[in-house]
Design an enzyme around this catalytic site. Structure first.
Site, PDB file in Angstrom:
ATOM      1  N   ASP A   1      -3.601   3.647  -2.914  1.00 54.88           N
ATOM      2  CA  ASP A   1      -4.633   3.630  -1.890  1.00 54.88           C
ATOM      3  C   ASP A   1      -6.072   3.201  -2.346  1.00 54.88           C
ATOM      4  O   ASP A   1      -6.266   3.443  -3.638  1.00 54.88           O
ATOM      5  CB  ASP A   1      -4.825   5.234  -1.282  1.00 54.88           C
ATOM      6  CG  ASP A   1      -5.430   4.969   0.122  1.00 54.88           C
ATOM      7  OD1 ASP A   1      -5.724   4.119   0.783  1.00 54.88           O
ATOM      8  OD2 ASP A   1      -5.754   6.060   0.614  1.00 54.88           O
TER       9      ASP A   1
ATOM     10  N   HIS B   1      -5.705  -6.082  -1.263  1.00 57.59           N
ATOM     11  CA  HIS B   1      -4.301  -5.872  -1.176  1.00 57.59           C
ATOM     12  C   HIS B   1      -3.837  -6.774  -2.287  1.00 57.59           C
ATOM     13  O   HIS B   1      -2.781  -6.382  -2.824  1.00 57.59           O
ATOM     14  CB  HIS B   1      -3.668  -6.220   0.080  1.00 57.59           C
ATOM     15  CG  HIS B   1      -3.896  -5.359   1.271  1.00 57.59           C
ATOM     16  ND1 HIS B   1      -3.796  -3.878   1.081  1.00 57.59           N
ATOM     17  CD2 HIS B   1      -4.455  -5.499   2.537  1.00 57.59           C
ATOM     18  CE1 HIS B   1      -4.444  -3.303   2.336  1.00 57.59           C
ATOM     19  NE2 HIS B   1      -4.851  -4.134   3.165  1.00 57.59           N
TER      20      HIS B   1
ATOM     21  N   LEU C   1      13.207   1.902 -16.299  1.00 60.98           N
ATOM     22  CA  LEU C   1      12.534   2.478 -15.386  1.00 60.98           C
ATOM     23  C   LEU C   1      13.518   2.118 -13.823  1.00 60.98           C
ATOM     24  O   LEU C   1      13.827   1.139 -13.586  1.00 60.98           O
ATOM     25  CB  LEU C   1      11.086   2.130 -15.271  1.00 60.98           C
ATOM     26  CG  LEU C   1      10.339   2.503 -13.997  1.00 60.98           C
ATOM     27  CD1 LEU C   1       9.731   3.850 -14.104  1.00 60.98           C
ATOM     28  CD2 LEU C   1       9.336   1.494 -13.609  1.00 60.98           C
TER      29      LEU C   1
HETATM   30  C1  IPE Z   1      -1.144   5.831   2.506  1.00 65.66           C
HETATM   31  O1  IPE Z   1      -2.481   5.223   2.754  1.00 65.66           O
HETATM   32  C2  IPE Z   1      -0.023   4.660   2.650  1.00 65.66           C
HETATM   33  C3  IPE Z   1      -0.037   3.618   1.556  1.00 65.66           C
HETATM   34  C4  IPE Z   1      -0.759   3.800   0.326  1.00 65.66           C
HETATM   35  C5  IPE Z   1       0.919   2.789   1.400  1.00 65.66           C
HETATM   36  P1  IPE Z   1      -3.354   5.249   4.060  1.00 65.66           P
HETATM   37  O2  IPE Z   1      -4.272   4.470   3.761  1.00 65.66           O
HETATM   38  O3  IPE Z   1      -2.112   4.654   4.977  1.00 65.66           O
HETATM   39  O4  IPE Z   1      -3.395   6.673   4.157  1.00 65.66           O
HETATM   40  P2  IPE Z   1      -4.457   7.558   5.263  1.00 65.66           P
HETATM   41  O5  IPE Z   1      -4.347   6.802   6.600  1.00 65.66           O
HETATM   42  O6  IPE Z   1      -5.939   7.387   4.783  1.00 65.66           O
HETATM   43  O7  IPE Z   1      -4.100   8.869   5.140  1.00 65.66           O
HETATM   44  C1  IPE Z   2      -3.818   0.931   0.390  1.00 60.15           C
HETATM   45  O1  IPE Z   2      -5.075   0.661   0.586  1.00 60.15           O
HETATM   46  C2  IPE Z   2      -2.605   0.051   0.925  1.00 60.15           C
HETATM   47  C3  IPE Z   2      -1.944   0.158   2.269  1.00 60.15           C
HETATM   48  C4  IPE Z   2      -2.061   1.262   2.703  1.00 60.15           C
HETATM   49  C5  IPE Z   2      -0.794  -0.729   2.584  1.00 60.15           C
HETATM   50  P1  IPE Z   2      -5.833   1.027   2.010  1.00 60.15           P
HETATM   51  O2  IPE Z   2      -5.578  -0.482   2.724  1.00 60.15           O
HETATM   52  O3  IPE Z   2      -5.298   2.057   2.732  1.00 60.15           O
HETATM   53  O4  IPE Z   2      -7.216   0.947   1.491  1.00 60.15           O
HETATM   54  P2  IPE Z   2      -8.278   1.965   2.092  1.00 60.15           P
HETATM   55  O5  IPE Z   2      -7.859   3.403   2.099  1.00 60.15           O
HETATM   56  O6  IPE Z   2      -8.874   1.193   3.467  1.00 60.15           O
HETATM   57  O7  IPE Z   2      -9.559   1.731   0.901  1.00 60.15           O
HETATM   58 MG    MG Z   3      -6.181   3.937   2.689  1.00 58.00          MG
END
Ligand code: IPE
Ligand code: IPE
Ligand code: MG
Length: 237
Positions: free
Chosen positions: A22, A39, A132
């Site tokens: 995240d 991403h 792994l």
């Molecule tokens: C969790 O992150 C999902 C992934 C990293 C794929 P999110 O960014 O979607 O989670 P929330 O919305 O902050 O809980």
């Molecule tokens: C995690 O990073 C990737 C996915 C959930 C696909 P985010 O896109 O949630 O990044 P933040 O949380 O907005 O910084």
């Molecule tokens: Mg996120």
């Protein structure tokens, strides 16, 4: 008193590390870049960390790439994440030479047909790898996984009285794998976001403010050092 302090003699690796990748969006925002760039950086970092886990001899790594809730994002962002995922899949044969066994967990039935085909190819090509075991969670949700498991159990015609915890464990996407013993969430959020909710019952957790694209092998090492200081009791004394 010193005798109560757990003495670390030898660093042990967790058996199964699960990471919530995240913070890509905030990483990009900090640099005034589009979320897409976050991403892409996150995807690159995932490959580096997976390779590092293989190198240090970790047995299982599960990464959260896309949740069942992430469809709520703008279509443009979702399309972009899927594009990056497809690029990773096209490049995934690189992993085979590194002896990493790839498996996807989640409901893949709604993904594009060409992505599903590439996922299967990637799993087949790496099926005999002995290094792994890498689970990539894509369109994954812990609750969705349990619903899927319950449907399979009902379909199997098993008698309700014969259903045990093991029956459910064996019906999850992670059937046959040890539960994650260490769950890492960078990005400063303190929640599971529907990740591995059945499997994480006795996991240890590690949180950090580092945004995923900045999470490096040295950070993983630090997390593993902390894991070694935990006193896991599993309800015992
Ligand atoms: C969790 O992150 C999902 C992934 C990293 C794929 P999110 O960014 O979607 O989670 P929330 O919305 O902050 O809980
Ligand atoms: C995690 O990073 C990737 C996915 C959930 C696909 P985010 O896109 O949630 O990044 P933040 O949380 O907005 O910084
Ligand atoms: Mg996120």
């Amino acid at each position: 008193m010193a005798i109560f302090k757990k003495k670390i003699t030898e660093r042990v690796l967790p058996t199964h590390i699960a990471i919530i990748m995240d913070g890509n969006g905030r990483w990009a925002k900090k640099r005034s870049l589009p979320r897409t760039a976050g991403h892409a950086a996150g995807s690159k970092n995932f490959k580096d960390i997976a390779r590092y886990c293989n190198k240090i001899g970790l047995k299982y790594l599960t990464v959260y790439a896309f949740s069942t809730e992430n469809w709520k994002r703008p279509k443009e962002e979702v399309d972009n994440i899927m594009k990056i995922f497809k690029e990773y899949l096209e490049d995934a044969k690189n992993f085979k030479d590194e002896n990493i066994q790839v498996q996807f967990i989640g409901d893949r039935s709604v993904l594009d047909a060409d992505i599903q085909r590439l996922m299967k190819e990637s799993e087949d090509a790496s099926a005999d790898a002995t290094g792994l075991h890498l689970n990539i969670a894509i369109n994954y949700g812990g609750r969705d996984e349990i619903v899927h498991a319950v449907k399979n159990i009902v379909d199997s015609g098993v008698d309700a009285n014969d259903i045990t915890e093991q029956t459910i464990t064996d019906s999850l996407y992670t059937a046959g794998q040890p539960d994650p013993d260490f769950i890492i969430r960078p990005s400063g959020e303190y929640r599971l976001s529907n990740y591995l909710i059945w499997q994480s019952a006795y996991a240890e957790y590690w949180f950090s403010d580092i945004l995923w694209p900045d999470f490096k092998p040295k950070d993983l090492d630090r997390a593993i050092d902390d894991f070694n200081k935990r006193n896991r009791r599993f309800g015992g004394v």
